[in-house]
Design an enzyme around this catalytic site. Structure first.
Site, PDB file in Angstrom:
ATOM      1  N   ALA A   1      -9.566  -4.704  -0.250  1.00  0.00           N
ATOM      2  CA  ALA A   1      -8.346  -5.499  -0.077  1.00  0.00           C
ATOM      3  C   ALA A   1      -7.901  -5.591   1.376  1.00  0.00           C
ATOM      4  O   ALA A   1      -7.223  -6.549   1.751  1.00  0.00           O
ATOM      5  CB  ALA A   1      -7.230  -4.923  -0.926  1.00  0.00           C
ATOM      6  N   THR A   2      -8.279  -4.622   2.198  1.00  0.00           N
ATOM      7  CA  THR A   2      -7.938  -4.716   3.623  1.00  0.00           C
ATOM      8  C   THR A   2      -8.570  -5.988   4.186  1.00  0.00           C
ATOM      9  O   THR A   2      -7.912  -6.776   4.878  1.00  0.00           O
ATOM     10  CB  THR A   2      -8.428  -3.463   4.380  1.00  0.00           C
ATOM     11  OG1 THR A   2      -7.743  -2.317   3.844  1.00  0.00           O
ATOM     12  CG2 THR A   2      -8.158  -3.560   5.874  1.00  0.00           C
TER      13      THR A   2
ATOM     14  N   SER B   1      -8.609  -5.135  -5.093  1.00  0.00           N
ATOM     15  CA  SER B   1      -9.556  -4.117  -4.634  1.00  0.00           C
ATOM     16  C   SER B   1     -10.208  -3.424  -5.832  1.00  0.00           C
ATOM     17  O   SER B   1      -9.533  -3.128  -6.817  1.00  0.00           O
ATOM     18  CB  SER B   1      -8.788  -3.090  -3.803  1.00  0.00           C
ATOM     19  OG  SER B   1      -9.638  -2.048  -3.408  1.00  0.00           O
ATOM     20  N   GLY B   2     -11.510  -3.153  -5.737  1.00  0.00           N
ATOM     21  CA  GLY B   2     -12.239  -2.558  -6.848  1.00  0.00           C
ATOM     22  C   GLY B   2     -11.878  -1.109  -7.137  1.00  0.00           C
ATOM     23  O   GLY B   2     -11.738  -0.713  -8.295  1.00  0.00           O
ATOM     24  N   HIS B   3     -11.683  -0.329  -6.074  1.00  0.00           N
ATOM     25  CA  HIS B   3     -11.564   1.119  -6.316  1.00  0.00           C
ATOM     26  C   HIS B   3     -10.218   1.544  -6.900  1.00  0.00           C
ATOM     27  O   HIS B   3     -10.002   2.712  -7.174  1.00  0.00           O
ATOM     28  CB  HIS B   3     -11.925   1.933  -5.053  1.00  0.00           C
ATOM     29  CG  HIS B   3     -10.939   1.865  -3.931  1.00  0.00           C
ATOM     30  ND1 HIS B   3     -10.073   2.903  -3.670  1.00  0.00           N
ATOM     31  CD2 HIS B   3     -10.697   0.929  -2.993  1.00  0.00           C
ATOM     32  CE1 HIS B   3      -9.343   2.597  -2.600  1.00  0.00           C
ATOM     33  NE2 HIS B   3      -9.709   1.405  -2.178  1.00  0.00           N
TER      34      HIS B   3
ATOM     35  N   ASN C   1       2.591   0.100  -3.767  1.00  0.00           N
ATOM     36  CA  ASN C   1       1.702   1.250  -3.941  1.00  0.00           C
ATOM     37  C   ASN C   1       2.418   2.591  -3.835  1.00  0.00           C
ATOM     38  O   ASN C   1       1.909   3.608  -4.281  1.00  0.00           O
ATOM     39  CB  ASN C   1       0.564   1.194  -2.911  1.00  0.00           C
ATOM     40  CG  ASN C   1       1.048   0.944  -1.505  1.00  0.00           C
ATOM     41  OD1 ASN C   1       1.736  -0.030  -1.242  1.00  0.00           O
ATOM     42  ND2 ASN C   1       0.721   1.829  -0.609  1.00  0.00           N
TER      43      ASN C   1
ATOM     44  N   THR D   1     -24.712 -10.815   3.194  1.00  0.00           N
ATOM     45  CA  THR D   1     -25.371 -10.739   1.885  1.00  0.00           C
ATOM     46  C   THR D   1     -24.428 -10.091   0.871  1.00  0.00           C
ATOM     47  O   THR D   1     -23.879  -9.020   1.128  1.00  0.00           O
ATOM     48  CB  THR D   1     -26.678  -9.927   2.004  1.00  0.00           C
ATOM     49  OG1 THR D   1     -27.469 -10.528   3.024  1.00  0.00           O
ATOM     50  CG2 THR D   1     -27.439  -9.886   0.697  1.00  0.00           C
TER      51      THR D   1
ATOM     52  N   GLN E   1      -2.294  -3.245  -6.592  1.00  0.00           N
ATOM     53  CA  GLN E   1      -1.764  -2.315  -7.591  1.00  0.00           C
ATOM     54  C   GLN E   1      -1.301  -3.032  -8.858  1.00  0.00           C
ATOM     55  O   GLN E   1      -0.919  -2.384  -9.834  1.00  0.00           O
ATOM     56  CB  GLN E   1      -0.595  -1.497  -7.005  1.00  0.00           C
ATOM     57  CG  GLN E   1      -0.936  -0.726  -5.728  1.00  0.00           C
ATOM     58  CD  GLN E   1      -1.833   0.492  -5.968  1.00  0.00           C
ATOM     59  OE1 GLN E   1      -2.046   0.912  -7.114  1.00  0.00           O
ATOM     60  NE2 GLN E   1      -2.359   1.065  -4.903  1.00  0.00           N
TER      61      GLN E   1
ATOM     62  N   CYS F   1      -2.208   5.825   2.741  1.00  0.00           N
ATOM     63  CA  CYS F   1      -2.571   5.073   3.942  1.00  0.00           C
ATOM     64  C   CYS F   1      -1.615   5.319   5.095  1.00  0.00           C
ATOM     65  O   CYS F   1      -1.803   4.816   6.178  1.00  0.00           O
ATOM     66  CB  CYS F   1      -2.620   3.583   3.632  1.00  0.00           C
ATOM     67  SG  CYS F   1      -3.852   3.212   2.389  1.00  0.00           S
TER      68      CYS F   1
HETATM   69  N1  PMP Z   1      -2.891  -3.048  -0.543  1.00  0.00           N
HETATM   70  C1  PMP Z   1      -2.382  -2.083  -1.308  1.00  0.00           C
HETATM   71  C2  PMP Z   1      -1.109  -2.328  -2.033  1.00  0.00           C
HETATM   72  C3  PMP Z   1      -3.058  -0.870  -1.460  1.00  0.00           C
HETATM   73  O1  PMP Z   1      -2.543   0.088  -2.237  1.00  0.00           O
HETATM   74  C4  PMP Z   1      -4.292  -0.682  -0.779  1.00  0.00           C
HETATM   75  C5  PMP Z   1      -5.040   0.633  -0.887  1.00  0.00           C
HETATM   76  N2  PMP Z   1      -4.283   1.749  -0.497  1.00  0.00           N
HETATM   77  C6  PMP Z   1      -4.793  -1.728   0.019  1.00  0.00           C
HETATM   78  C7  PMP Z   1      -4.067  -2.899   0.105  1.00  0.00           C
HETATM   79  C8  PMP Z   1      -6.084  -1.605   0.763  1.00  0.00           C
HETATM   80  O2  PMP Z   1      -7.151  -1.696  -0.113  1.00  0.00           O
HETATM   81  P1  PMP Z   1      -8.638  -1.252   0.280  1.00  0.00           P
HETATM   82  O3  PMP Z   1      -8.660   0.236   0.247  1.00  0.00           O
HETATM   83  O4  PMP Z   1      -9.509  -1.869  -0.759  1.00  0.00           O
HETATM   84  O5  PMP Z   1      -8.918  -1.805   1.648  1.00  0.00           O
END
Ligand code: PMP
Length: 366
Positions: free
Chosen positions: A74-75, A194-196, A149, A232, A179, A314
């Site tokens: 997502a970043t 974001s996948g994780h 988050n 890729t 989220q 973060c």
């Molecule tokens: N946006 C939000 C609201 C998040 O919680 C996070 C992850 N902490 C991110 C963006 C960033 O996602 P990623 O770790 O996939 O770069």
């Protein structure tokens, strides 16, 4: 281990692990290759795109129509969306509760001369209404996260999208839905996920780009993904994301029950401030144990093999500016703990958490 840090990252589910392994064994070819194996990768990716779109709409009512670009997370999705659109010098309306991967890009745009309005939930009871009210004929972009988050605070982005477009149909609407994805229905011109955070792997994310919206890519190269994201495609990680989406079930009653149980447990400990109110999704609960700094509490819980976070993973070591936008004092933010749950967590785990918090608070406050 008692893992209560699912807003930071989730454990990949069995379906995801199986799909990643399966793709590594059988669907590993470059999706741009013209042979049969390449076509198989391409088909897998196209199926996964449909799963992402379905997940964003939560398979309800009308499906979103547009492109899905797979990213590294997502970043990258937020950076691609916000740096890629043409703002034509217009104003930006956003919030004071965004993740740094959105907020730092907006800061850059501000330095480049864009006027930025940042709204905080503490000042606006009707948050969606206040954001829409701030939109005028000069507003080029509204960017507002779907679920925060740090607290779980939830914005009705479907309602907000409509309200923004009613105010100015030319204003673009971006949402960081990391989220909220698979938990609440989404809408927007640009949507980051974001996948994780949904039991897939790290290293895979996506950006939805509504039909008719053009963005310039962040990365230049081989022109993959309709030239919107060169490189890729990581077909194995995409397979894992698709499987995780298909397996995901947001059991709100389960989280409501665990949240109520947690709040009941915390209510027996003196001097706790709850930082997540009833506008928050129940799987994230933020609270301050007054007199016990987050760091101390985190380490005490770690000794009991319990993983939680302070405010946000973060913003390591920094007092969360985001919590102050929710009306939390700096002193309380310094003692904030974030518990974020997944479907596997149990009442028994929450009970052990509360016991350890009570014990630590007693020892430290003595
Ligand atoms: N946006 C939000 C609201 C998040 O919680 C996070 C992850 N902490 C991110 C963006 C960033 O996602 P990623 O770790 O996939 O770069």
């Amino acid at each position: 281990m008692i893992y209560l840090d699912n807003a930071a990252s989730t454990k990949p589910c069995a379906e995801c692990i199986r799909a990643v392994n399966e793709a590594m064994e059988n669907t590993f070819a470059n999706a741009s290759s013209l042979h049969k194996a390449g076509t198989a990768s391409l088909m897998l990716i196209s199926r996964a795109r449909a799963a992402v779109i379905g997940g964003m709409s939560l398979n309800k009512t009308s499906q979103l129509s547009g492109e899905v670009i797979f990213t590294s997370g997502a970043t990258e999705s937020n950076n691609t969306a916000l740096s890629g659109i043409n703002l034509r010098g217009g104003k930006i309306v956003t919030t004071a509760i965004e993740h740094p991967s959105q907020a730092r890009v907006i800061d850059k745009l501000e330095k480049l001369g864009h006027e930025v309005i940042r709204l905080a939930p503490k000042d606006n009871e009707d948050f969606e209404g206040a954001i829409a009210d701030a939109v005028d004929e000069k507003t080029a972009l509204v960017s507002c996260m779907a679920v925060n988050n740090e607290t779980g605070f939830c914005v009705d982005v479907r309602k907000l999208y409509k309200a923004v477009k009613a105010k100015n149909p030319k204003t673009l609407f971006h949402t960081d839905a990391v989220q909220g994805f698979l938990k609440v229905p989404l809408d927007g011109d640009l949507i980051s996920i974001s996948g994780h955070k949904v039991h897939a792997t790290k290293g895979i994310g996506a950006l939805f780009v509504r039909k008719g919206i053009t963005i310039s890519p962040l990365l230049s190269g081989g022109g993959q993904q309709k030239n919107l994201r060169s490189g890729t495609e990581p077909v194995e990680l995409i397979a894992g994301l698709e499987a995780a989406i298909n397996a995901y079930e947001y059991k709100i009653e389960h989280f409501d029950r665990l949240k109520a149980y947690l709040i009941e447990g915390l209510s027996e400990i003196p001097d706790i401030r709850l930082n997540s109110d009833n506008r928050c999704l129940p799987n994230i609960v933020n609270f301050s144990v007054r007199g016990v700094r987050s760091e101390i509490m985190l380490h005490a819980l770690e000794e009991a093999d319990i993983c939680v976070s302070s405010g946000s993973a973060c913003s390591k070591g920094k007092t969360s500016g985001v919590l102050s936008a929710f009306g939390v004092s700096d002193k309380d933010a310094d003692c904030a703990v974030r518990v974020s749950m997944c479907a596997d967590n149990t009442e028994q785990e929450i009970r052990l958490l509360c016991e350890k918090i009570a014990q630590t608070a007693k020892n430290i406050r003595r």
